[in-house]
Enzyme design. Structure first.
Site, mmCIF file in Angstrom:
data_model
loop_
_atom_site.group_PDB
_atom_site.id
_atom_site.type_symbol
_atom_site.label_atom_id
_atom_site.label_comp_id
_atom_site.label_asym_id
_atom_site.label_seq_id
_atom_site.Cartn_x
_atom_site.Cartn_y
_atom_site.Cartn_z
ATOM 1 N N GLY A 70 0.799 -1.216 0.000
ATOM 2 C CA GLY A 70 0.000 0.000 0.000
ATOM 3 C C GLY A 70 0.833 1.268 0.000
ATOM 4 C CD GLN A 180 -7.075 -1.163 7.445
ATOM 5 O OE1 GLN A 180 -7.912 -2.046 7.639
ATOM 6 N NE2 GLN A 180 -5.827 -1.288 7.868
ATOM 7 C CB SER A 200 -2.036 -3.422 1.268
ATOM 8 O OG SER A 200 -0.979 -4.128 1.874
ATOM 9 C CB THR A 238 12.264 -9.623 -11.025
ATOM 10 O OG1 THR A 238 13.503 -9.438 -11.715
ATOM 11 C CG2 THR A 238 11.764 -11.045 -11.246
ATOM 12 C CB CYS A 331 2.297 2.847 9.727
ATOM 13 S SG CYS A 331 1.738 1.641 8.509
#
Length: 389
Positions: A70, A180, A200, A238, A331
């Site tokens: 995210g 969320q 995410s 990649t 976070c």
């Protein structure tokens, strides 16, 4: 008994997603850019992932871009669009209660000469469309509004905001952080006027380290990562094949049982809110004034302030009983400071450091909620008596 109620921080990976990822990592481990059969097999997994997520969002698979999560999706959306459209204007709009991935990116863009308007929220954590209307300018190139607040579960009027933005300035891009919201709500960007959408994997029972940015086909955006030209030259590197496939599998399974899971979580939120209100000096944050049962907010998030008890103390007290919760956004969990979201909502100062976030998932059971409530009934009076505030 172990009770995990910190699902807004991260979720347990679904077994089916983990099994698919193991197969890819141990058997079908080719690089999707390779021309041999191993590479072709890997490319097929990427196609499955893009097709699955595109169908859930009702967009074109060419508009799905995989990222590391995210935070990268938000950065790519905000910086990429700001840099690509800077000649048309340098004004951006967001809200005061965004995730740090958006707020800190906006602050960075301010150092680059962009102007940012931060919309206030009401006591329920919702923006006013009138404030958005007033903030819009002819040089507004991007608006970023989160779908679901990660701390209190408030839902923003995203569809209405999208319609208003396009009405006032059809050239203004609309980004939505749905980290969320995706998996817990039905989100269709094209129908809602959304140009860019961040998602995410680890919030939806998929793996960590993978996310998605939906970019509408008419959006002008600059890449932030340069290299081999993967993903239409917009995000080189990649491809994380196992992560993309695991995320898609988790999303596919979640939405296959969406209706029953959502209804159960709504019932659990009402039940839990009713339970914590039996404790004196408690405030459930983010609920709409006429909806004490939690309707109109995210079903999986309950933010509760316990007057007279520090959140960190209560967090560890609950942990002693095997109950895992959060004192706010993961976070910022290791940076002890009052929640910017709660401050923006006008929560009184004495409650800012007394707030716990309980967040549910499809694995949550009523028995776990009862166990948690009993622990709260036991610990809150004791902590208020012996812990100085």
């Amino acid at each position: 008994m172990e009770v995990y109620l910190d699902n807004s921080a991260t979720t347990r990976v679904l077994p089916e997603a983990a099994e698919l990822m193991t197969k890819i990592m141990c058997e079908d481990y080719g690089n999707p850019s390779s021309l041999h059969m191993k590479g072709v097999q890997a490319e097929q997994y990427l196609r499955y992932a893009k097709d699955t997520l595109a169908k859930l969002l009702k967009v074109n698979e060419k508009e799905i871009f995989f990222t590391s999560g995210g935070t990268e999706s938000d950065n790519m959306a905000l910086k990429g669009c700001a840099f690509a459209n800077g000649r048309r204007g340098r004004h951006l709009i967001t809200t005061q209660i965004e995730h740090p991935a958006v707020l800190n990116t906006m602050r960075y863009l301010e150092t680059m000469g962009y102007q940012v308007t931060y919309l206030p929220v009401d006591g329920c954590g919702r923006i006013s469309l009138e404030n958005l209307r007033y903030a819009m300018r002819q040089d507004t190139i991007l608006v970023s509004i989160m779908h679901t607040n990660n701390e209190v579960g408030s839902l923003q009027p995203v569809a209405e905001a999208g319609a208003l933005i396009k009405q006032l300035n059809p050239y203004t891009l609309f980004h939505v952080d749905a980290v969320q919201g995706f998996g817990k709500a039905k989100i269709h960007p094209k129908k809602m006027g959304i140009d860019l959408l961040s998602v995410s994997g680890h919030k939806i029972h998929g793996p960590k380290g993978v996310g998605v940015l939906y970019i509408g086909d008419k959006v002008k955006i600059q890449p932030l990562i340069h290299g081999g030209g993967q993903q239409l030259n917009l995000r080189s590197g990649t491809d994380n094949v196992s992560g993309a496939a695991g995320m898609a599998k988790a999303a596919e399974l979640l939405y296959a049982h969406y209706e029953e899971d959502h209804e159960r979580l709504c019932q659990y939120k009402k039940y839990f809110c009713d339970g914590v209100r039996r404790i004196d000096g408690v405030k459930v944050n983010g609920l709409l004034p006429d909806q004490p049962d939690g309707e109109g907010t995210a079903a999986h998030i309950v933010s509760v302030s316990f007057r007279g008890v520090r959140s960190e103390v209560l967090l560890h007290a609950l942990e002693e009983n095997g109950i895992y919760v959060s004192a706010g956004s993961a976070c910022a969990a290791r940076k002890p400071q009052p929640s910017a979201t709660l401050k923006a909502m006008g929560i009184e100062k004495t409650l800012l450091e007394s707030t716990i976030r309980f967040s549910f998932s499809v694995y949550t059971t009523k028995e776990e909620l009862d166990y948690t409530l009993r622990a709260l009934y036991d610990k809150i009076p004791m902590l208020r008596k012996y812990v100085r505030y």
